[in-house]
Design a protein around this motif. Sequence first.
Motif, PDB file in Angstrom:
ATOM      1  N   LYS A  46       0.825  -1.205   0.000  1.00 46.99           N
ATOM      2  CA  LYS A  46       0.000   0.000   0.000  1.00 46.99           C
ATOM      3  C   LYS A  46       0.862   1.259   0.000  1.00 46.99           C
ATOM      4  CE  LYS A  46      -4.100  -1.890   0.167  1.00 46.99           C
ATOM      5  NZ  LYS A  46      -4.892  -1.889   1.406  1.00 46.99           N
ATOM      6  N   VAL A  47       1.993   1.203   0.686  1.00 43.26           N
ATOM      7  CA  VAL A  47       2.900   2.353   0.698  1.00 43.26           C
ATOM      8  C   VAL A  47       3.418   2.624  -0.715  1.00 43.26           C
ATOM      9  CG1 VAL A  47       5.166   3.166   1.460  1.00 43.26           C
ATOM     10  CG2 VAL A  47       3.581   2.164   3.111  1.00 43.26           C
ATOM     11  N   GLN A  48       3.797   1.562  -1.406  1.00 47.50           N
ATOM     12  CA  GLN A  48       4.299   1.718  -2.775  1.00 47.50           C
ATOM     13  C   GLN A  48       3.222   2.261  -3.710  1.00 47.50           C
ATOM     14  OE1 GLN A  48       5.844  -2.134  -3.850  1.00 47.50           O
ATOM     15  NE2 GLN A  48       7.602  -1.992  -2.447  1.00 47.50           N
ATOM     16  N   GLN A  49       1.966   1.990  -3.385  1.00 46.86           N
ATOM     17  CA  GLN A  49       0.854   2.468  -4.211  1.00 46.86           C
ATOM     18  C   GLN A  49       0.362   3.857  -3.767  1.00 46.86           C
ATOM     19  OE1 GLN A  49      -2.030  -0.655  -3.683  1.00 46.86           O
ATOM     20  NE2 GLN A  49      -1.004  -2.060  -5.114  1.00 46.86           N
ATOM     21  N   ASN A  50       1.113   4.419  -2.767  1.00 47.51           N
ATOM     22  CA  ASN A  50       0.732   5.741  -2.240  1.00 47.51           C
ATOM     23  C   ASN A  50      -0.699   5.755  -1.717  1.00 47.51           C
ATOM     24  OD1 ASN A  50       3.248   6.965  -2.850  1.00 47.51           O
ATOM     25  ND2 ASN A  50       2.597   7.184  -4.999  1.00 47.51           N
ATOM     26  N   ALA A  51      -1.088   4.637  -1.074  1.00 46.37           N
ATOM     27  CA  ALA A  51      -2.463   4.513  -0.572  1.00 46.37           C
ATOM     28  C   ALA A  51      -2.651   5.206   0.776  1.00 46.37           C
ATOM     29  CB  ALA A  51      -2.830   3.038  -0.435  1.00 46.37           C
ATOM     30  N   TYR A  52      -1.551   5.616   1.432  1.00 43.52           N
ATOM     31  CA  TYR A  52      -1.642   6.245   2.744  1.00 43.52           C
ATOM     32  C   TYR A  52      -1.049   7.648   2.715  1.00 43.52           C
ATOM     33  CZ  TYR A  52      -2.120   1.343   4.259  1.00 43.52           C
ATOM     34  OH  TYR A  52      -2.511   0.046   4.407  1.00 43.52           O
TER      35      TYR A  52
ATOM     36  N   GLN B  48      -0.843   8.444   8.196  1.00 37.11           N
ATOM     37  CA  GLN B  48      -1.420   7.097   8.237  1.00 37.11           C
ATOM     38  C   GLN B  48      -0.326   6.025   8.185  1.00 37.11           C
ATOM     39  OE1 GLN B  48      -4.010   7.449   4.808  1.00 37.11           O
ATOM     40  NE2 GLN B  48      -5.859   7.648   6.100  1.00 37.11           N
ATOM     41  N   ALA B  49       0.644   6.209   7.310  1.00 39.51           N
ATOM     42  CA  ALA B  49       1.731   5.240   7.161  1.00 39.51           C
ATOM     43  C   ALA B  49       2.528   5.119   8.454  1.00 39.51           C
ATOM     44  CB  ALA B  49       2.640   5.646   6.010  1.00 39.51           C
ATOM     45  N   GLU B  50       2.796   6.267   9.097  1.00 41.11           N
ATOM     46  CA  GLU B  50       3.553   6.245  10.349  1.00 41.11           C
ATOM     47  C   GLU B  50       2.768   5.539  11.446  1.00 41.11           C
ATOM     48  OE1 GLU B  50       4.389  10.338  11.111  1.00 41.11           O
ATOM     49  OE2 GLU B  50       6.155  10.391   9.781  1.00 41.11           O
ATOM     50  N   ALA B  51       1.460   5.767  11.483  1.00 39.86           N
ATOM     51  CA  ALA B  51       0.621   5.124  12.504  1.00 39.86           C
ATOM     52  C   ALA B  51       0.562   3.611  12.308  1.00 39.86           C
ATOM     53  CB  ALA B  51      -0.788   5.717  12.465  1.00 39.86           C
ATOM     54  N   ILE B  52       0.389   3.200  11.042  1.00 41.77           N
ATOM     55  CA  ILE B  52       0.324   1.758  10.758  1.00 41.77           C
ATOM     56  C   ILE B  52       1.668   1.099  11.049  1.00 41.77           C
ATOM     57  CG2 ILE B  52       0.032   0.047   8.930  1.00 41.77           C
ATOM     58  CD1 ILE B  52      -1.971   1.959   7.617  1.00 41.77           C
ATOM     59  N   ASN B  53       2.746   1.759  10.667  1.00 45.30           N
ATOM     60  CA  ASN B  53       4.081   1.213  10.910  1.00 45.30           C
ATOM     61  C   ASN B  53       4.342   1.052  12.409  1.00 45.30           C
ATOM     62  OD1 ASN B  53       6.819   0.435  10.004  1.00 45.30           O
ATOM     63  ND2 ASN B  53       7.419   2.313  11.056  1.00 45.30           N
ATOM     64  N   ALA B  54       3.905   2.054  13.187  1.00 45.87           N
ATOM     65  CA  ALA B  54       4.071   1.971  14.644  1.00 45.87           C
ATOM     66  C   ALA B  54       3.265   0.799  15.209  1.00 45.87           C
ATOM     67  CB  ALA B  54       3.628   3.283  15.291  1.00 45.87           C
ATOM     68  N   GLY B  55       2.074   0.590  14.645  1.00 48.15           N
ATOM     69  CA  GLY B  55       1.248  -0.537  15.084  1.00 48.15           C
ATOM     70  C   GLY B  55       1.902  -1.869  14.782  1.00 48.15           C
TER      71      GLY B  55
END
Length: 205
Positions: free
Chosen positions: A96-102, A106-113
């Motif tokens: 999803k990161v590669q597809q710029n979906a976040y 959002q990306a930082e929050a998901i990564n922290a999770g």
Amino acid sequence: MNKKNIFKTMAVVAVATMAMTSCDQSAPKLDSKSDAAQSNPTKLKIAYVEVDSIMSQYKFCKDYSLTLQKKGQNIQSTLAAKQQQLQAAAANFQQKVQQNAYTREQAEAINAGLQRQNADLQTLNQRLSAEFQSETNKYNNALRDSIQNFLKVYNKDKKYTLILSKAGDNLLYADKTYDITNEVIAGLNKSYKPSAKMAGAAEKK
């Protein structure tokens, strides 16, 4: 946690508990007759027991080994399932990161999770490993106590000065005349009364 490693660890711990000493020497020679016992009687009366035979023939060992095996398999399955879930979530996140979906937030929050999940998995791994080690130690202590208690009763009539445990090469020479392994195993199995938990596990084999 690897099933093969679980058994290896269990066997090593159990044998180490029983063995009095260890020595990297050649295997002891076993004689079928004892000239020394017949021609040179002394006040010192010695016998020995083969630890490997107890581990393979004592019903208590067989039952508890089955319990530890199942516990190890459950731990392995639990950790493997959670690891797969985390890997799948991480792979999906990268895609999803590669597809710029976040957005960046959002990306930082998901990564922290994902990092928290990984930390939780490591904590679970440590806890389950500690529980398994505790169960193994409990088994070793119970095994030692059952053998020692039996030998106290057994030796009231036999009057041995020393009863040694033979594991691997810890005895460099052992005359088979002094081998009481079969008697001890027979006595242990006769006096062994499996718990309801053990009996149930044995029936499900």
